[in-house]
Write an enzyme that holds these catalytic residues in place. Structure first.
Site, mmCIF file in Angstrom:
data_model
loop_
_atom_site.group_PDB
_atom_site.id
_atom_site.type_symbol
_atom_site.label_atom_id
_atom_site.label_comp_id
_atom_site.label_asym_id
_atom_site.label_seq_id
_atom_site.Cartn_x
_atom_site.Cartn_y
_atom_site.Cartn_z
ATOM 1 N N LYS A 149 0.847 -1.192 0.000
ATOM 2 C CA LYS A 149 0.000 0.000 0.000
ATOM 3 C C LYS A 149 0.883 1.243 0.000
ATOM 4 C CE LYS A 149 -3.855 1.709 2.911
ATOM 5 N NZ LYS A 149 -4.642 1.343 4.127
ATOM 6 N N SER A 194 -9.327 1.126 3.412
ATOM 7 C CA SER A 194 -8.591 2.040 2.553
ATOM 8 C C SER A 194 -7.568 1.312 1.673
ATOM 9 C CB SER A 194 -7.870 3.084 3.411
ATOM 10 O OG SER A 194 -6.952 2.479 4.307
ATOM 11 N N SER A 249 -9.451 -1.468 7.517
ATOM 12 C CA SER A 249 -8.938 -1.327 6.151
ATOM 13 C C SER A 249 -8.215 -2.561 5.642
ATOM 14 C CB SER A 249 -7.997 -0.121 6.077
ATOM 15 O OG SER A 249 -8.688 1.072 6.360
#
Length: 606
Positions: free
Chosen positions: A70, A144, A168
């Site tokens: 990420k 997310s 997330s």
């Protein structure tokens, strides 16, 4: 054509020469080219650089395994944007977790899209584009850690790293039919991670199987003296017993009008009971109240603290919805912070009463899902709905793992989350792996790869050696059971009476066939080595005293007996085998991958 990227398949292919990392990288970059870089990726490692890095990579436990991170996690020489171009910087050193994975031999493919500053559970809050579920271009991917989940679900990498503060690392797993492991806070260092709420952040792992997620955790985790929130791993005082108790909130759960997910959750609870679990109703109120604190309490101010100077000088550079949330942290005072901490401590103490009733909790990962246009029209309320069953976990210092749990009639996946106490990560994962493998026709993400063709989770003690599995001490033995002695089956009590200790789920090596024995009471299968079966027959491993083992064997009627069973890992244990004459004319159920799956098919057919 490389059909699968699961870790065991790649590692085995490298070992026998049928695969090379170069072949795998070529396939991955071709897939990425067909899909296009955006919106999954913010930055890719160029193909030639990935190949060059491969040549210098040590042959550790993850050698040649492709992964993604990420883009709020630092990679040396690559910009870290946190989903905000004006915030970007280029670190000279990678995050601690990335360094550990690369030292284990993993090959980085790129950095993935996210809800800006890891603020959201939807995947729609990014200037780099909106990710969608791998099953529907109209529905959200979850966030997310949006790009990280899609990269695994689409078969672009074997595993990926996300972050998890409010869910997330779990919500996107549910929306993409993959596993999301949220470890105990501090097990994986957050050094080199752009904070969201620094006291609550975790680095999470997305993978196709629980076994792969735990394999990654074993390399990614480790104490980091440079991270003040890093914690040394502790052995859970008690493994989760075969006859475990699992908590389900009393009353009616909130599915936001989604009857399909309500039905799938009930089915999953029944499958967990079939594994030997006992459902216990719990008071969910303390957990629910803790969940509301994350965005209605002073922890919002911690999001502002993470990027305070940037937020105040570059407010217009921040996504409108994210800006409103983060700058809203200004309204909280130090008094609010202390009062919030007091309230959370009181809720954790109240929750102890509920934890005394159970070894783990099961919840829907989310009560429903949404279309992208619905979220864009109502971003705060719908995001809040998605966090109903996730927001409390980090605040209350719990471990969690999300696993797939079926599909709605509209073709969208549903998932559940198992939640345990801090440091129960691997015991919890063993239950999650077994639960995942009871799901009929389970596949990994949208790849079509059958879960049944992948190995189950091995206990940590069995990982370091290729020798036959040895018991914990000379006066004990290990036995593999395949049918009526499985947890939740009619003869499992014979193991419980002998205080047998559950070790985990495994699969047999190729060459074994499984048959439903006619006229057996109770119903039971026969496992035969005939050189024909494709292998991957599920067995459960138990350890017991030699004296207890002797009395156990005395109870076994012909045509069954105890022999030596070879597992998919090439290790051997004592286990149930059947005399070959007894399977003449019996139904061959090898294709189901195990007795429990066959029983489930019979039930579903009614």
């Amino acid at each position: 054509m490389i059909a699968t990227l699961d870790i065991e398949a790649l590692s085995s292919g490298y070992a026998d020469g049928s695969l090379t990392p170069e072949m795998v990288l070529e396939t991955i970059y071709q897939r990425i080219a067909r899909m296009g870089e955006r919106p999954v990726w913010i930055a890719l490692v160029p193909h030639d650089q990935a190949l060059a890095k491969l040549r210098d990579t040590p042959k550790g436990p993850l050698w040649g395994i492709p992964f993604a991170v990420k883009d709020n996690i630092d990679v040396a020489g690559m910009p870290t944007t946190a989903g905000c171009p004006d915030f970007a910087y280029t670190p000279s050193r990678s995050a601690h977790v990335v360094e550990r994975l690369q030292a284990a031999g993993a090959i980085l493919i790129g950095k993935t899209n996210l809800d800006q500053f890891a603020t959201g559970l939807v995947g729609t809050r990014s200037p780099y584009g909106i990710c969608s579920s791998v099953f529907s271009s109209e529905h959200i991917s979850g966030g997310s850690s949006a790009g990280s989940a899609v990269a695994v679900g689409a078969g672009l990498v074997s595993f990926s790293l996300g972050t998890d503060t409010a869910g997330s690392g779990r919500v996107p797993a549910a929306f993409n039919n993959i596993v999301g492991l949220k470890p105990t806070k501090g097990l994986i260092s957050t050094s080199g991670v752009v904070p969201a709420c620094r006291t609550q952040d975790c680095v999470s792992v997305f993978a196709g199987t629980v076994a792969d997620a735990v394999t990654v955790l074993r390399s990614a985790g480790g104490y980091d003296p440079d991270d003040p929130y890093s914690r040394r791993e502790k052995s859970c005082s008690d493994d989760i017993p075969a006859g475990f108790r699992f908590g389900v909130p009393s009353g009616t759960l909130e599915f936001f009008g989604d009857g399909a997910t309500a039905s799938l959750f009930d089915q999953t609870v029944a499958r967990l009971e079939s594994l030997g679990g006992t459902r216990v109703e719990i008071d969910f109120q303390p957990f629910d109240e803790a969940a509301r604190l994350l965005y209605a309490g002073p922890w919002v101010a911690e999001r502002l603290a993470a990027i305070r100077d940037f937020a105040r000088t570059h407010a217009q550079s921040i996504h409108e919805v994210v800006r409103g949330i983060i700058l809203g942290g200004d309204r909280f005072t130090a008094i609010d912070g202390f009062e919030g901490a007091y309230r959370l401590a009181a809720l954790i103490r109240r929750a102890e009463t509920e934890w005394a009733k159970m070894e783990l909790m099961i919840l829907p990962t989310t009560g429903t899902t949404y279309r992208i246009d619905e979220v864009l029209a109502d971003p705060l309320r719908l995001n809040s709905n998605l966090g109903r069953y996730t927001n409390f976990v980090n605040l209350m210092d719990l471990s969690a793992i999300a696993v797939p749990a079926g599909f709605r009639p509209n073709g969208l996946p549903f998932g559940v989350t198992l939640i345990g106490r801090a440091f129960a990560d691997e015991p919890l994962a063993r239950v999650a792996d077994r639960l995942h493998r009871t799901l009929p026709d389970a596949v990994i993400g949208a790849t079509g790869r059958s879960l049944a063709m992948t190995p189950g989770l091995e206990p940590r003690a069995f990982i370091s050696s290729r020798r036959p599995i040895a018991p914990s001490c000379p006066d004990k033995t290990i036995v593999a059971v395949v049918g009526a002695h499985l947890a939740g089956q009619p003869l499992h009590s014979q193991l419980e009476e002998r205080h047998a200790h559950f070790l985990g789920v495994q699969q047999t090596s190729p060459g074994y066939s499984l048959y439903a024995l006619p006229g057996a009471t109770p119903a039971k299968p026969g496992l035969v080595f005939d050189g024909k079966g494709a292998g991957a027959i599920e067995v459960e491993l138990y350890e017991m005293d030699m004296a207890a083992f002797g009395s156990f064997v005395a109870l076994i009627p012909p045509p069954l007996g105890i022999g030596t069973v070879c597992l998919a890992s090439n290790r051997q244990v004592k286990g149930f085998l059947c005399e070959s004459h007894a399977v003449a004319g019996a139904d061959d159920i090898t294709a189901y991958g195990g007795w429990r799956a066959w029983l489930g098919r019979k039930t579903n057919a009614r």
